[in-house]
Motif scaffolding. Structure first.
Motif, PDB file in Angstrom:
ATOM      1  N   PHE A   1       0.803  -1.224   0.000  1.00  0.00           N
ATOM      2  CA  PHE A   1       0.000   0.000   0.000  1.00  0.00           C
ATOM      3  C   PHE A   1       0.837   1.275   0.000  1.00  0.00           C
ATOM      4  CE2 PHE A   1      -2.522  -3.260   2.305  1.00  0.00           C
ATOM      5  CZ  PHE A   1      -3.410  -3.518   1.267  1.00  0.00           C
ATOM      6  N   GLY A   2       2.159   1.140   0.149  1.00  0.00           N
ATOM      7  CA  GLY A   2       3.021   2.307   0.062  1.00  0.00           C
ATOM      8  C   GLY A   2       2.798   3.332   1.145  1.00  0.00           C
ATOM      9  N   VAL A   3       2.279   2.914   2.307  1.00  0.00           N
ATOM     10  CA  VAL A   3       2.030   3.845   3.411  1.00  0.00           C
ATOM     11  C   VAL A   3       2.412   3.174   4.728  1.00  0.00           C
ATOM     12  CG1 VAL A   3       0.149   5.052   2.241  1.00  0.00           C
ATOM     13  CG2 VAL A   3      -0.370   3.078   3.679  1.00  0.00           C
ATOM     14  N   ASP A   4       2.529   3.980   5.771  1.00  0.00           N
ATOM     15  CA  ASP A   4       2.793   3.464   7.108  1.00  0.00           C
ATOM     16  C   ASP A   4       1.460   3.350   7.839  1.00  0.00           C
ATOM     17  OD1 ASP A   4       3.579   2.783   9.609  1.00  0.00           O
ATOM     18  OD2 ASP A   4       4.973   4.451   9.913  1.00  0.00           O
ATOM     19  N   VAL A   5       0.870   2.157   7.818  1.00  0.00           N
ATOM     20  CA  VAL A   5      -0.442   1.980   8.440  1.00  0.00           C
ATOM     21  C   VAL A   5      -0.344   1.877   9.958  1.00  0.00           C
ATOM     22  CG1 VAL A   5      -1.463   0.899   6.406  1.00  0.00           C
ATOM     23  CG2 VAL A   5      -0.326  -0.524   8.110  1.00  0.00           C
ATOM     24  N   THR A   6       0.878   1.728  10.494  1.00  0.00           N
ATOM     25  CA  THR A   6       1.021   1.613  11.941  1.00  0.00           C
ATOM     26  C   THR A   6       0.825   2.953  12.643  1.00  0.00           C
ATOM     27  OG1 THR A   6       3.425   1.944  11.835  1.00  0.00           O
ATOM     28  CG2 THR A   6       2.609  -0.316  11.678  1.00  0.00           C
ATOM     29  N   GLU A   7       0.858   4.060  11.888  1.00  0.00           N
ATOM     30  CA  GLU A   7       0.671   5.378  12.494  1.00  0.00           C
ATOM     31  C   GLU A   7      -0.776   5.609  12.913  1.00  0.00           C
ATOM     32  OE1 GLU A   7       2.054   8.218   9.682  1.00  0.00           O
ATOM     33  OE2 GLU A   7       4.181   7.928  10.168  1.00  0.00           O
ATOM     34  N   ASN A   8      -1.696   4.819  12.363  1.00  0.00           N
ATOM     35  CA  ASN A   8      -3.115   4.990  12.657  1.00  0.00           C
ATOM     36  C   ASN A   8      -3.637   3.725  13.334  1.00  0.00           C
ATOM     37  OD1 ASN A   8      -5.957   5.322  12.559  1.00  0.00           O
ATOM     38  ND2 ASN A   8      -5.765   6.676  10.776  1.00  0.00           N
ATOM     39  N   PRO A   9      -4.187   3.839  14.558  1.00  0.00           N
ATOM     40  CA  PRO A   9      -4.640   2.639  15.277  1.00  0.00           C
ATOM     41  C   PRO A   9      -5.899   2.014  14.697  1.00  0.00           C
ATOM     42  CG  PRO A   9      -5.253   4.606  16.498  1.00  0.00           C
ATOM     43  CD  PRO A   9      -4.402   5.067  15.341  1.00  0.00           C
ATOM     44  N   VAL A  10      -6.484   2.618  13.684  1.00  0.00           N
ATOM     45  CA  VAL A  10      -7.762   2.135  13.173  1.00  0.00           C
ATOM     46  C   VAL A  10      -7.659   0.701  12.679  1.00  0.00           C
ATOM     47  CG1 VAL A  10      -7.387   3.058  10.831  1.00  0.00           C
ATOM     48  CG2 VAL A  10      -9.705   2.666  11.637  1.00  0.00           C
ATOM     49  N   VAL A  11      -6.525   0.323  12.083  1.00  0.00           N
ATOM     50  CA  VAL A  11      -6.393  -1.031  11.535  1.00  0.00           C
ATOM     51  C   VAL A  11      -6.310  -2.059  12.664  1.00  0.00           C
ATOM     52  CG1 VAL A  11      -4.999  -2.552  10.100  1.00  0.00           C
ATOM     53  CG2 VAL A  11      -5.291  -0.167   9.445  1.00  0.00           C
ATOM     54  N   SER A  12      -5.453  -1.816  13.640  1.00  0.00           N
ATOM     55  CA  SER A  12      -5.317  -2.777  14.738  1.00  0.00           C
ATOM     56  C   SER A  12      -6.599  -2.861  15.563  1.00  0.00           C
ATOM     57  CB  SER A  12      -4.137  -2.395  15.631  1.00  0.00           C
ATOM     58  OG  SER A  12      -4.303  -1.092  16.172  1.00  0.00           O
ATOM     59  N   GLU A  13      -7.277  -1.733  15.753  1.00  0.00           N
ATOM     60  CA  GLU A  13      -8.525  -1.747  16.513  1.00  0.00           C
ATOM     61  C   GLU A  13      -9.603  -2.535  15.777  1.00  0.00           C
ATOM     62  OE1 GLU A  13      -9.499   2.307  17.220  1.00  0.00           O
ATOM     63  OE2 GLU A  13      -7.956   2.601  18.751  1.00  0.00           O
ATOM     64  N   ALA A  14      -9.677  -2.380  14.459  1.00  0.00           N
ATOM     65  CA  ALA A  14     -10.651  -3.142  13.677  1.00  0.00           C
ATOM     66  C   ALA A  14     -10.304  -4.622  13.702  1.00  0.00           C
ATOM     67  CB  ALA A  14     -10.691  -2.625  12.240  1.00  0.00           C
TER      68      ALA A  14
END
Length: 448
Positions: A156-169
């Motif tokens: 995805f070419g992004v740092d998804v760890t900066e946003n907790p939305v993924v881990s929370e989901a």
């Protein structure tokens, strides 16, 4: 079909709820007992729904490969995952699935995957750099963080760890489908606290994915790169993919793409922590083959590392069962399976079946060395047939890269329960922390 073909045998259940209580009490023991007491094709019932366990390798092969067109993902799966991934590759069928599979396949070609290895290694190195000699770490926590970061960077070419939305989901989805809880078998429309949290966190994740896609669409095509997100955005702009299909595929890969690999790494490290001789063998192999750092061209030569991963996935398959539904009357291992029957293919019960595996509860990587004598579909951690996991090669490359990076720097021993509780949710999750104590390697001593 011959009239003397009978329906598979199975245990008697309670009125209305059938075998739901036994299933929710211990799903792994339930399928093992079903296999041992009623046979490898056997029936049971959950809240009035008749289901059939398929745990014979020949029957598994028939369902996934030989007669795959007679089976679809089915209502159990599509109903439960419709909100999160209903228009994505994992859930769809027929022409829609075929079109999507064709569209995303380029992101998983071998040559393309080889270009991901430096990012995989760099991410693993960032993890290892945070570890210290004598430190005790929660393996699943660190592996989840690492694989999520790898997925964000490579696909995805992004740092998804900066946003907790993924881990929370991810946490909310796991809680919703935790089969050790009776409520996981209840309809998702009921407003239970778990269902409400699941809906809320899923909405947040879908909004996040929409915003990610919109940001990519605002970039000129020549500046987007060729990661999975850019590929999907291109198909969206060409009207070959709907916004819902893009979103649900992104959710599918964000969730399934990191969770299963993290669990595979977690259980591999658990097994290695229990077997220091295997750690030493892998370190010798890695030191010999990988030089200063693991590279894409090294991965195929890490043969013992692959055997260790295979054995860990046999003992602890992150995806512990598959669902299918018969689209017509079929015969499996001499039994009549009516159209519409829900089929459950439990990797756990097949991978640990003493009929196919010597000492099935033991960690023995060398059973995968040379010519093997187990039936092909006695081992299917990534499924099989046309609908085998599209990310299988990506996951295996990532697991090898991360393991090699860790073992170059550390040995470790288990610092928690050697037989941890397991949770049967959407994937096979540890029910407690799996902890290892790290010991920094003295490379000079190792060489001498």
């Amino acid at each position: 079909m011959s009239s003397d073909v009978t329906y598979p045998p199975g245990p008697r259940g309670l009125p209305v709820i059938g075998n739901t209580v036994d299933l929710s009490r211990d799903i792994f023991a339930f399928f093992e007992e079903l296999r041992d007491e009623h046979g490898r094709v056997a029936s049971y019932e959950v809240f009035g729904t008749h289901a059939c366990m398929v745990a014979h390798p020949d029957a598994v092969q028939q369902v996934l490969l030989d007669d795959h067109d007679a089976f679809e993902k089915g209502e159990v799966l599509t109903r439960n995952l419709a909100d999160a991934m209903g228009e994505g590759l994992f859930v769809t069928g027929g022409e829609q699935w075929q079109n999507q599979r064709t569209q995303v396949q380029p992101a998983f070609y071998r040559n393309r995957l080889n270009t991901y290895v430096p990012e995989m290694r760099a991410t693993a190195e960032e993890t290892v750099e945070q570890w210290r000699d004598g430190m005790v770490v929660d393996v699943n926590h660190w592996m989840t963080k690492t694989t999520m970061d790898v997925l964000g960077r490579t696909l995805f070419g992004v740092d998804v760890t900066e946003n907790p939305v993924v881990s929370e989901a991810s946490d909310a989805i796991l809680a919703r489908f935790d089969t050790s809880r009776f409520w996981s078998f209840l309809p998702d429309r009921l407003p239970t606290p778990t269902n409400r949290r699941y809906r809320r966190k899923l909405d947040n994740l879908q909004t996040f994915v929409d915003e990610l896609a919109q940001q990519r669409r605002q970039q000129p095509p020549e500046n987007r790169g060729d990661d999975l997100l850019s590929i999907l955005v291109g198909f969206l702009e060409a009207s070959d993919l709907t916004q819902e299909e893009l979103r649900d595929n992104m959710v599918t890969f964000l969730f399934a793409g990191h969770e299963t690999t993290a669990l595979g790494l977690t259980y591999t490290l658990l097994c290695l922590a229990q077997h220091p001789e295997e750690q030493a063998a892998l370190q010798e192999e890695i030191d010999t083959i990988c030089g200063e750092a693991v590279a894409a061209e090294d991965l195929s030569e890490l043969e013992q590392t692959e055997r260790v991963i295979n054995e860990a996935l046999r003992l602890y398959p992150p995806v512990y069962m598959f669902f299918r539904e018969a689209t017509r009357d079929v015969e499996l291992e001499g039994y009549h399976i009516p159209e519409g029957t829900t089929l459950v293919l439990p990797q756990w019960a097949v991978h640990r079946d003493p009929a196919w595996w010597d000492y099935p509860e033991s960690f023995r990587p060398d059973r995968f060395e040379g010519d093997t004598d187990y039936p092909e579909y006695a081992y299917f951690p990534f499924g099989g047939g046309p609908r085998h996991c599209i990310g299988m090669r990506f996951a295996r490359m990532e697991m090898k890269t991360v393991l090699a990076t860790i073992l170059r720097e550390f040995t470790f021993e288990l610092a928690s329960n050697p037989d941890p509780d397991l949770i049967a949710s959407t994937n096979l999750k540890p029910g407690e922390q799996i902890q290892i104590e790290l010991h920094e390697r003295d490379k000079a001593k190792d060489v001498s």
